[in-house]
Design a protein around this motif. Structure first.
Motif, PDB file in Angstrom:
ATOM      1  N   PHE A   1       0.844  -1.199   0.000  1.00 57.37           N
ATOM      2  CA  PHE A   1       0.000   0.000   0.000  1.00 57.37           C
ATOM      3  C   PHE A   1       0.878   1.248   0.000  1.00 57.37           C
ATOM      4  O   PHE A   1       0.558   2.249  -0.647  1.00 57.37           O
ATOM      5  CB  PHE A   1      -0.956  -0.004   1.204  1.00 57.37           C
ATOM      6  N   CYS A   2       2.010   1.187   0.702  1.00 58.80           N
ATOM      7  CA  CYS A   2       2.947   2.325   0.687  1.00 58.80           C
ATOM      8  C   CYS A   2       3.537   2.492  -0.705  1.00 58.80           C
ATOM      9  O   CYS A   2       3.718   3.607  -1.185  1.00 58.80           O
ATOM     10  CB  CYS A   2       4.072   2.099   1.701  1.00 58.80           C
ATOM     11  N   VAL A   3       3.830   1.375  -1.355  1.00 62.60           N
ATOM     12  CA  VAL A   3       4.363   1.437  -2.724  1.00 62.60           C
ATOM     13  C   VAL A   3       3.356   2.170  -3.622  1.00 62.60           C
ATOM     14  O   VAL A   3       3.719   3.073  -4.388  1.00 62.60           O
ATOM     15  CB  VAL A   3       4.657   0.018  -3.259  1.00 62.60           C
ATOM     16  N   ALA A   4       2.075   1.808  -3.498  1.00 66.82           N
ATOM     17  CA  ALA A   4       1.042   2.449  -4.338  1.00 66.82           C
ATOM     18  C   ALA A   4       0.967   3.950  -4.037  1.00 66.82           C
ATOM     19  O   ALA A   4       0.855   4.771  -4.951  1.00 66.82           O
ATOM     20  CB  ALA A   4      -0.313   1.780  -4.094  1.00 66.82           C
TER      21      ALA A   4
ATOM     22  N   CYS B   1       3.435   5.832  -2.792  1.00 55.73           N
ATOM     23  CA  CYS B   1       4.677   6.466  -3.274  1.00 55.73           C
ATOM     24  C   CYS B   1       4.618   6.684  -4.784  1.00 55.73           C
ATOM     25  O   CYS B   1       5.157   7.661  -5.299  1.00 55.73           O
ATOM     26  CB  CYS B   1       5.898   5.614  -2.918  1.00 55.73           C
ATOM     27  N   ASN B   2       3.957   5.770  -5.491  1.00 53.02           N
ATOM     28  CA  ASN B   2       3.819   5.951  -6.937  1.00 53.02           C
ATOM     29  C   ASN B   2       2.965   7.178  -7.253  1.00 53.02           C
ATOM     30  O   ASN B   2       3.164   7.841  -8.258  1.00 53.02           O
ATOM     31  CB  ASN B   2       3.198   4.707  -7.586  1.00 53.02           C
TER      32      ASN B   2
ATOM     33  N   TYR C   1       2.505   9.887  -4.988  1.00 52.83           N
ATOM     34  CA  TYR C   1       3.094  11.124  -4.439  1.00 52.83           C
ATOM     35  C   TYR C   1       4.620  11.048  -4.510  1.00 52.83           C
ATOM     36  O   TYR C   1       5.247  10.345  -3.702  1.00 52.83           O
ATOM     37  CB  TYR C   1       2.648  11.304  -2.979  1.00 52.83           C
ATOM     38  N   PRO C   2       5.238  11.758  -5.439  1.00 48.01           N
ATOM     39  CA  PRO C   2       6.679  11.591  -5.685  1.00 48.01           C
ATOM     40  C   PRO C   2       7.567  11.971  -4.502  1.00 48.01           C
ATOM     41  O   PRO C   2       8.691  11.470  -4.391  1.00 48.01           O
ATOM     42  CB  PRO C   2       6.943  12.515  -6.886  1.00 48.01           C
ATOM     43  N   ASP C   3       7.075  12.851  -3.594  1.00 49.28           N
ATOM     44  CA  ASP C   3       7.941  13.262  -2.463  1.00 49.28           C
ATOM     45  C   ASP C   3       7.671  12.451  -1.202  1.00 49.28           C
ATOM     46  O   ASP C   3       8.168  12.781  -0.127  1.00 49.28           O
ATOM     47  CB  ASP C   3       7.702  14.749  -2.135  1.00 49.28           C
ATOM     48  N   LEU C   4       6.860  11.429  -1.319  1.00 48.16           N
ATOM     49  CA  LEU C   4       6.457  10.685  -0.112  1.00 48.16           C
ATOM     50  C   LEU C   4       7.528   9.701   0.334  1.00 48.16           C
ATOM     51  O   LEU C   4       8.120   8.978  -0.476  1.00 48.16           O
ATOM     52  CB  LEU C   4       5.155   9.915  -0.407  1.00 48.16           C
ATOM     53  N   GLN C   5       7.770   9.685   1.659  1.00 46.44           N
ATOM     54  CA  GLN C   5       8.660   8.698   2.275  1.00 46.44           C
ATOM     55  C   GLN C   5       7.790   7.866   3.227  1.00 46.44           C
ATOM     56  O   GLN C   5       7.018   8.433   4.003  1.00 46.44           O
ATOM     57  CB  GLN C   5       9.766   9.444   3.047  1.00 46.44           C
ATOM     58  N   ALA C   6       7.883   6.538   3.125  1.00 47.86           N
ATOM     59  CA  ALA C   6       6.977   5.686   3.902  1.00 47.86           C
ATOM     60  C   ALA C   6       7.725   4.841   4.917  1.00 47.86           C
ATOM     61  O   ALA C   6       8.840   4.381   4.662  1.00 47.86           O
ATOM     62  CB  ALA C   6       6.212   4.773   2.942  1.00 47.86           C
TER      63      ALA C   6
END
Ligand SMILES: C[S@@+](CC[C@H](N)C(=O)[O-])C[C@H]1O[C@@H](n2cnc3c(N)ncnc32)[C@H](O)[C@@H]1O
Length: 322
Positions: A164-167, A169-170, A172-177
């Protein structure tokens, strides 16, 4: 009839999967002799297993030759994109926890799956099973999450496989999970995140969400399929800790099965899930209104509930005002 055929169907599918019968038919049909040779099993044993699977319409039998159905090709081959093989392996293991159901119901005492030690293969099949669904429903879920602004940090509590974090991050380009999960789940999850090239952006931290720090400074906290394994006290704690881990304006997302109201009709899949969760973790799915009540008590506002297409689950979001 249901006592013999219900258990029989489950056992037959598990045995076919474990003995590699579906893989043995992947590249072409076979009669019982050829199939037995490919599987390294006895001829009579293979034949009766294949016949039971043909009777269940899981494979086809025509003129003494066996072949895969479309559904078997789609779900029962290990490398298929929507493979359910890890799920079969995980559920087969869970059957060992269901053996003394009478005693558990009598006493209310159950083992808790997540507090037990399990071998790495078991964590791999558990996480593999769930990631199949995460990949199926991931884009639907991501569309339903509407953060107040593009999030930079997300904490996925009990996020296991990390898909779900991968999805997210795809999108939101600046997202760190960060995924907070038990050590065995983190080992399996790290490998799955590496497989899709997201190791830098989706980081696993091993810990127990009941006792370990969650940290602060997140714009999103995900609590996906965790509530149904939580007791009431744990579920409330999860919601309170989510509130503390979020920045003002941040969003919590709870995604889970919702318990059907006591006076409405119930089908066997809901009833069985309830009994199954009780047996493996002493918990149950919670009514949507109960989860919303805990969210309000914790201080969340602007609660919304959305339903999923094709799954009897709810997505509830709430915002930490500020
Ligand atoms: C049913 S899985 C859900 C995985 C993922 N969130 C999803 O929706 O597919 C429940 C997850 O919660 C994790 N979990 C259960 N108890 C936990 C605890 N006490 N601390 C941290 N993680 C826990 C499990 O290891 C597992 O990854």
């Amino acid at each position: 009839m249901e006592v013999t055929f219900g258990a029989g169907l489950s056992r037959t599918l598990i045995t076919g999967t474990r003995l590699g019968l579906f893989e043995a038919l992947k590249d072409g049909d076979a009669d019982a002799d050829e199939l037995a040779a490919r599987m390294g099993c006895s001829k009579l044993g293979t034949e009766v297993l294949a016949n039971a699977l043909a009777g269940a319409r899981t494979i086809k039998r025509r003129k003494g030759r066996y072949s895969l159905t479309k559904a078997a090709r789609k779900f029962l081959l290990r490398d298929a994109p929507q493979s359910m093989v890890p799920g079969v392996e995980f559920l087969a293991y869970c059957q060992t926890l269901l053996v003394d159901m009478e005693e558990a119901i009598r006493t209310g005492e159950v083992v808790r799956f997540h507090d037990m030690d399990h071998p790495p293969e078991l964590w791999a099949s558990y996480m593999g099973a769930l990631s199949t669904f995460a990949k199926l429903f991931g884009s639907q879920i991501v569309k339903k999450i509407k953060p107040t602004s593009a999030p930079k940090r997300v904490l996925d509590v009990g996020g296991g496989h990390g898909q779900f974090c991968v999805a997210l991050c795809n999108k939101y380009p600046d997202l760190q999970a960060e995924v907070l999960d038990l050590p065995g789940a983190c080992v399996a999850g790290r490998a799955m995140v590496a497989d899709v090239g997201m190791r830098e952006r989706v980081v696993h931290r091993a810990g127990d969400f009941r006792t370990d720090e969650w940290g602060t400074g997140n714009e999103l906290v995900l609590i996906f399929h965790v509530m149904h394994n939580a007791t009431e006290a744990e579920a409330k704690l999860l919601v309170d800790r989510a509130f503390a881990a979020l920045n003002p304006g941040g969003t919590v997302v709870i995604y889970d099965a919702s318990h059907s109201a006591a006076d409405s009709a119930i089908d066997f899949s809901s009833g069985w899930n309830e009994l199954f969760f009780f047996m493996i973790s002493g918990a149950q799915a919670w009514p949507e209104s109960t989860m919303r009540g805990w969210m309000k008590e914790a201080g969340f506002v602007r609660l919304t509930t959305k339903e999923l297409l094709g799954a009897p689950e709810v997505v509830i979001t709430g915002v930490k005002a500020g």
